[in-house]
Design a protein around this motif. Structure first.
Motif, PDB file in Angstrom:
ATOM      1  N   HIS A 297       0.823  -1.200   0.000  1.00  0.00           N
ATOM      2  CA  HIS A 297       0.000   0.000   0.000  1.00  0.00           C
ATOM      3  C   HIS A 297       0.868   1.264   0.000  1.00  0.00           C
ATOM      4  O   HIS A 297       0.544   2.250  -0.684  1.00  0.00           O
ATOM      5  CB  HIS A 297      -0.936  -0.009   1.207  1.00  0.00           C
ATOM      6  N   GLY A 298       1.967   1.231   0.753  1.00  0.00           N
ATOM      7  CA  GLY A 298       2.907   2.350   0.699  1.00  0.00           C
ATOM      8  C   GLY A 298       3.516   2.489  -0.676  1.00  0.00           C
ATOM      9  O   GLY A 298       3.682   3.597  -1.207  1.00  0.00           O
ATOM     10  N   ALA A 299       3.850   1.332  -1.288  1.00  0.00           N
ATOM     11  CA  ALA A 299       4.408   1.354  -2.638  1.00  0.00           C
ATOM     12  C   ALA A 299       3.399   1.916  -3.636  1.00  0.00           C
ATOM     13  O   ALA A 299       3.762   2.626  -4.588  1.00  0.00           O
ATOM     14  CB  ALA A 299       4.823  -0.054  -3.041  1.00  0.00           C
ATOM     15  N   MET A 300       2.120   1.618  -3.420  1.00  0.00           N
ATOM     16  CA  MET A 300       1.070   2.135  -4.297  1.00  0.00           C
ATOM     17  C   MET A 300       1.038   3.668  -4.234  1.00  0.00           C
ATOM     18  O   MET A 300       0.950   4.351  -5.265  1.00  0.00           O
ATOM     19  CB  MET A 300      -0.274   1.568  -3.844  1.00  0.00           C
ATOM     20  N   MET A 301       1.136   4.209  -3.033  1.00  0.00           N
ATOM     21  CA  MET A 301       1.126   5.663  -2.863  1.00  0.00           C
ATOM     22  C   MET A 301       2.361   6.289  -3.510  1.00  0.00           C
ATOM     23  O   MET A 301       2.274   7.307  -4.216  1.00  0.00           O
ATOM     24  CB  MET A 301       1.059   6.002  -1.378  1.00  0.00           C
ATOM     25  N   ILE A 302       3.514   5.690  -3.265  1.00  0.00           N
ATOM     26  CA  ILE A 302       4.752   6.214  -3.842  1.00  0.00           C
ATOM     27  C   ILE A 302       4.708   6.125  -5.370  1.00  0.00           C
ATOM     28  O   ILE A 302       5.171   7.032  -6.072  1.00  0.00           O
ATOM     29  CB  ILE A 302       5.968   5.467  -3.264  1.00  0.00           C
ATOM     30  N   ASN A 303       4.115   5.061  -5.882  1.00  0.00           N
ATOM     31  CA  ASN A 303       3.952   4.918  -7.334  1.00  0.00           C
ATOM     32  C   ASN A 303       3.091   6.063  -7.873  1.00  0.00           C
ATOM     33  O   ASN A 303       3.412   6.668  -8.909  1.00  0.00           O
ATOM     34  CB  ASN A 303       3.305   3.560  -7.639  1.00  0.00           C
ATOM     35  N   ALA A 304       2.005   6.375  -7.177  1.00  0.00           N
ATOM     36  CA  ALA A 304       1.116   7.459  -7.620  1.00  0.00           C
ATOM     37  C   ALA A 304       1.837   8.794  -7.629  1.00  0.00           C
ATOM     38  O   ALA A 304       1.710   9.590  -8.573  1.00  0.00           O
ATOM     39  CB  ALA A 304      -0.116   7.516  -6.728  1.00  0.00           C
ATOM     40  N   VAL A 305       2.625   9.062  -6.570  1.00  0.00           N
ATOM     41  CA  VAL A 305       3.383  10.309  -6.502  1.00  0.00           C
ATOM     42  C   VAL A 305       4.414  10.364  -7.624  1.00  0.00           C
ATOM     43  O   VAL A 305       4.568  11.388  -8.310  1.00  0.00           O
ATOM     44  CB  VAL A 305       4.080  10.454  -5.129  1.00  0.00           C
ATOM     45  N   SER A 306       5.096   9.251  -7.840  1.00  0.00           N
ATOM     46  CA  SER A 306       6.171   9.213  -8.832  1.00  0.00           C
ATOM     47  C   SER A 306       5.664   9.483 -10.235  1.00  0.00           C
ATOM     48  O   SER A 306       6.334  10.149 -11.034  1.00  0.00           O
ATOM     49  CB  SER A 306       6.860   7.843  -8.815  1.00  0.00           C
ATOM     50  N   ASN A 307       4.482   8.984 -10.556  1.00  0.00           N
ATOM     51  CA  ASN A 307       3.988   9.039 -11.932  1.00  0.00           C
ATOM     52  C   ASN A 307       2.899  10.076 -12.139  1.00  0.00           C
ATOM     53  O   ASN A 307       2.364  10.193 -13.241  1.00  0.00           O
ATOM     54  CB  ASN A 307       3.508   7.657 -12.353  1.00  0.00           C
ATOM     55  N   SER A 308       2.593  10.819 -11.115  1.00  0.00           N
ATOM     56  CA  SER A 308       1.677  11.955 -11.261  1.00  0.00           C
ATOM     57  C   SER A 308       2.331  13.000 -12.160  1.00  0.00           C
ATOM     58  O   SER A 308       3.517  13.295 -12.021  1.00  0.00           O
ATOM     59  CB  SER A 308       1.381  12.553  -9.884  1.00  0.00           C
ATOM     60  N   THR A 309       1.558  13.563 -13.076  1.00  0.00           N
ATOM     61  CA  THR A 309       2.129  14.527 -14.025  1.00  0.00           C
ATOM     62  C   THR A 309       1.723  15.964 -13.733  1.00  0.00           C
ATOM     63  O   THR A 309       2.172  16.881 -14.418  1.00  0.00           O
ATOM     64  CB  THR A 309       1.733  14.170 -15.466  1.00  0.00           C
ATOM     65  N   VAL A 310       0.865  16.184 -12.735  1.00  0.00           N
ATOM     66  CA  VAL A 310       0.521  17.567 -12.382  1.00  0.00           C
ATOM     67  C   VAL A 310       1.634  18.149 -11.517  1.00  0.00           C
ATOM     68  O   VAL A 310       2.407  17.408 -10.894  1.00  0.00           O
ATOM     69  CB  VAL A 310      -0.836  17.637 -11.642  1.00  0.00           C
ATOM     70  N   PRO A 311       1.769  19.479 -11.463  1.00  0.00           N
ATOM     71  CA  PRO A 311       2.815  20.065 -10.607  1.00  0.00           C
ATOM     72  C   PRO A 311       2.603  19.717  -9.134  1.00  0.00           C
ATOM     73  O   PRO A 311       1.470  19.705  -8.645  1.00  0.00           O
ATOM     74  CB  PRO A 311       2.645  21.575 -10.847  1.00  0.00           C
ATOM     75  N   HIS A 312       3.710  19.448  -8.452  1.00  0.00           N
ATOM     76  CA  HIS A 312       3.693  19.175  -7.024  1.00  0.00           C
ATOM     77  C   HIS A 312       4.432  20.299  -6.288  1.00  0.00           C
ATOM     78  O   HIS A 312       5.522  20.699  -6.712  1.00  0.00           O
ATOM     79  CB  HIS A 312       4.388  17.853  -6.707  1.00  0.00           C
ATOM     80  N   LEU A 313       3.879  20.765  -5.190  1.00  0.00           N
ATOM     81  CA  LEU A 313       4.527  21.742  -4.312  1.00  0.00           C
ATOM     82  C   LEU A 313       4.545  21.149  -2.915  1.00  0.00           C
ATOM     83  O   LEU A 313       3.508  20.672  -2.433  1.00  0.00           O
ATOM     84  CB  LEU A 313       3.758  23.074  -4.298  1.00  0.00           C
ATOM     85  N   THR A 314       5.696  21.158  -2.264  1.00  0.00           N
ATOM     86  CA  THR A 314       5.833  20.520  -0.956  1.00  0.00           C
ATOM     87  C   THR A 314       6.293  21.520   0.097  1.00  0.00           C
ATOM     88  O   THR A 314       7.216  22.299  -0.151  1.00  0.00           O
ATOM     89  CB  THR A 314       6.832  19.343  -1.029  1.00  0.00           C
TER      90      THR A 314
END
Length: 529
Positions: free
Chosen positions: A386-403
């Motif tokens: 489940h953690g890997a699923m979340m990290i996968n989503a973050v990694s392959n998201s194409t919208v801009p990310h601001l942290t």
């Protein structure tokens, strides 16, 4: 609307506020070191030559009363090099156009490039390219800091590669040359689209007179070898010949105006101020990061009208997700509520990130995480996948990310909440932030357990006194290496900011990312957990 439960009059709030103000005092002192450049002696010598300081050049270049978002001002903190790394970088508005601006600081070893200067410059170019922001260089550099050449010569070629890639991508590059620009410094104007040089000041050559004499035996002077007038009349390297620094800055502004630059992203709606004052953000984060806090109190003081449409509020409650606007720009927000990420939070985040990608909505990550939950029950329930699923989503998201790192950023939680390795468009930290593989006490405890088990396996008595000393030493080391100044000095973020400036910083970043077109979708639909 978020209904705040924060009590600004409580003892708890006031204690947190005082602790944050103390950290901000330390931050101001470190920023002052960066502004001081090479120190009073070299600043005065620079002024006696009739020259402007790096930040003065930037201030005169950008539009009057417009903000300048300085990036990585603490670069090289804790190293052998001056804080700031002998270069100023940031985003400023020139003739109404948001631009990435870099300015060599010639009061620090003549503006020479050291390893941290290189990293800071490369980060600025990356921001310009990814966000389609014109790139303006205010050049006065002696090239490489020769004693450190082994660390900068080979990777330093990226500076020139980036300039040519920016141009190839249709992102204009502009060089305003104020003084000596030698060796590698000469290639910056050489590879820029538009070049302005200051008469009798700018000296641009691959090798100065001493090097030419050593290499070829030829005798020459600065002006005939690389003077501004020579480059304007003979070599053609200079497109514009400025009479003085002020004239160069005026010409630079005209060049940017003539670009007829247009933003290609979304147009924001009218902004609305939050219902709660930003001043109250000073008392939200506890000094002990093991104590949880409600990130909705932060969201309420950052987003437009304090309006937040929370997504799955009853599921995976350790992670707050929802939709809002910041300075009129739509955003999706992911914020840690109790630090630990469980399977439910991971699945919730994955679905939310995919929904944001469906609607092409930028994501804002507000980090305060100790990582993914460990333990037998959680392993059996699938925390790894489940953690890997979340990290996968973050990694392959194409919208801009601001942290924004507000508090703890430990373990793989740093990854799942879009830490530096996952290339958010921008990442900033509060003075309360800490980041490491795990907390200092936990890390020291793990080493102690491993050492004790090894001693038992060898049939030896465990040295408790040595163990206590080891734990104290490790805790002190990890604590020091987890602090925001240390991390910012290594460019693991784009700067440590005052919490009260969070809304402004996010608004400037959202405006900057929308200079580029909205990215194409990734190509998958939404997978429900």
């Amino acid at each position: 609307m978020i209904r705040s439960r924060l009590d600004p009059g409580s003892e708890e709030y006031l204690a947190r506020r005082e602790a944050m103000l103390a950290k901000l005092g330390e931050l101001d002192a470190e920023h002052a070191r960066a502004v001081a450049g090479g120190g009073g002696k070299y600043v005065e010598r620079h002024r006696r030559r009739g020259k402007l300081l790096a930040r003065e050049r930037v201030e005169l270049l950008v539009d009057a009363d417009s903000p300048f978002l300085e990036l990585s001002p603490l670069a090289a903190w804790g190293s052998d090099y001056p804080v700031g790394a002998s270069v100023v970088t940031g985003i400023g508005v020139i003739e109404g156009v948001e631009c990435v601006i870099t300015a060599n600081d010639p009061t620090v070893r003549g503006g020479a490039t050291n390893p941290w200067t290189l990293r800071k410059t490369l980060r600025a170019a990356d921001i310009a390219l990814r966000n389609r922001l014109p790139y303006v260089n205010l050049v006065e550099s002696g090239g490489a800091d020769l004693p450190t050449q082994k660390e900068i010569f080979i990777p330093g070629g990226r500076v020139f590669r980036d300039l040519t890639r920016l141009s190839a991508a249709g992102v204009p590059t502009v060089a305003l040359v104020f003084g000596n620009s030698t060796a590698g410094g000469a290639y910056v104007p050489g590879m820029s689209d538009h070049v302005v040089m200051v008469r009798d000041r700018a000296k641009v050559f691959l090798g100065g007179p001493p090097l030419v004499r050593m290499a070829t035996g030829e005798e020459s002077d600065d002006e005939s070898l690389g003077g501004a007038e020579m480059h304007a009349r003979v070599s053609g390297l200079a497109d514009y010949l400025a009479e003085d620094e002020y004239d160069a800055l005026r010409i630079g502004r005209r060049v940017v105006r003539s670009l007829n630059w247009r933003k290609r992203g979304v147009t924001p709606l009218p902004a609305e101020e939050p219902r709660y004052p930003a001043e109250e953000l000073l008392g939200v984060v506890p000094e002990d990061l093991r104590v949880p806090f409600d990130p909705r109190e932060v969201i309420a003081r950052v987003v437009d009208a304090s309006a937040f449409e929370e997504f799955k509020p009853l599921y995976g409650t350790s992670l707050v997700t929802g939709w809002a606007r910041v300075h009129g720009y739509p955003v999706g927000v992911l914020a840690n509520a109790r630090g630990v990420l469980f399977s439910e939070e991971s699945q919730k985040a994955t679905q939310f990130i995919q929904l944001a990608n469906q609607s092409r909505t930028p994501l804002v990550f507000l980090q305060n995480t100790t990582g993914y939950m460990v333990g037998r029950d959680y392993e059996q329930r699938g925390i790894i996948k489940h953690g890997a699923m979340m990290i996968n989503a973050v990694s392959n998201s194409t919208v801009p990310h601001l942290t924004i790192v507000m508090g703890a950023s430990y373990g793989a939680g740093n990854y799942g909440m879009c830490g530096r390795a996952f290339e958010p468009r921008f990442l900033f930290a509060w003075p309360s932030a800490k980041s490491a593989v795990m907390g200092p006490a936990q890390l020291a405890g793990v080493l102690s357990i491993v050492g004790r088990a090894a001693a038992e396996a060898r049939g030896q008595a465990y040295d408790e006194e040595a163990d206590a000393a080891m734990r104290a030493m490790v805790e002190a080391q990890i604590e020091a290496e987890s602090l925001p100044f240390f991390l910012s000095g290594r460019l693991y973020d784009d700067g440590v900011i005052d919490p009260r400036d969070t809304r402004t910083v996010l608004g400037m970043c959202l405006s900057a990312v929308n200079s580029a077109p909205v990215p194409e979708p990734a190509g998958f639909g939404v997978f429900r957990p």
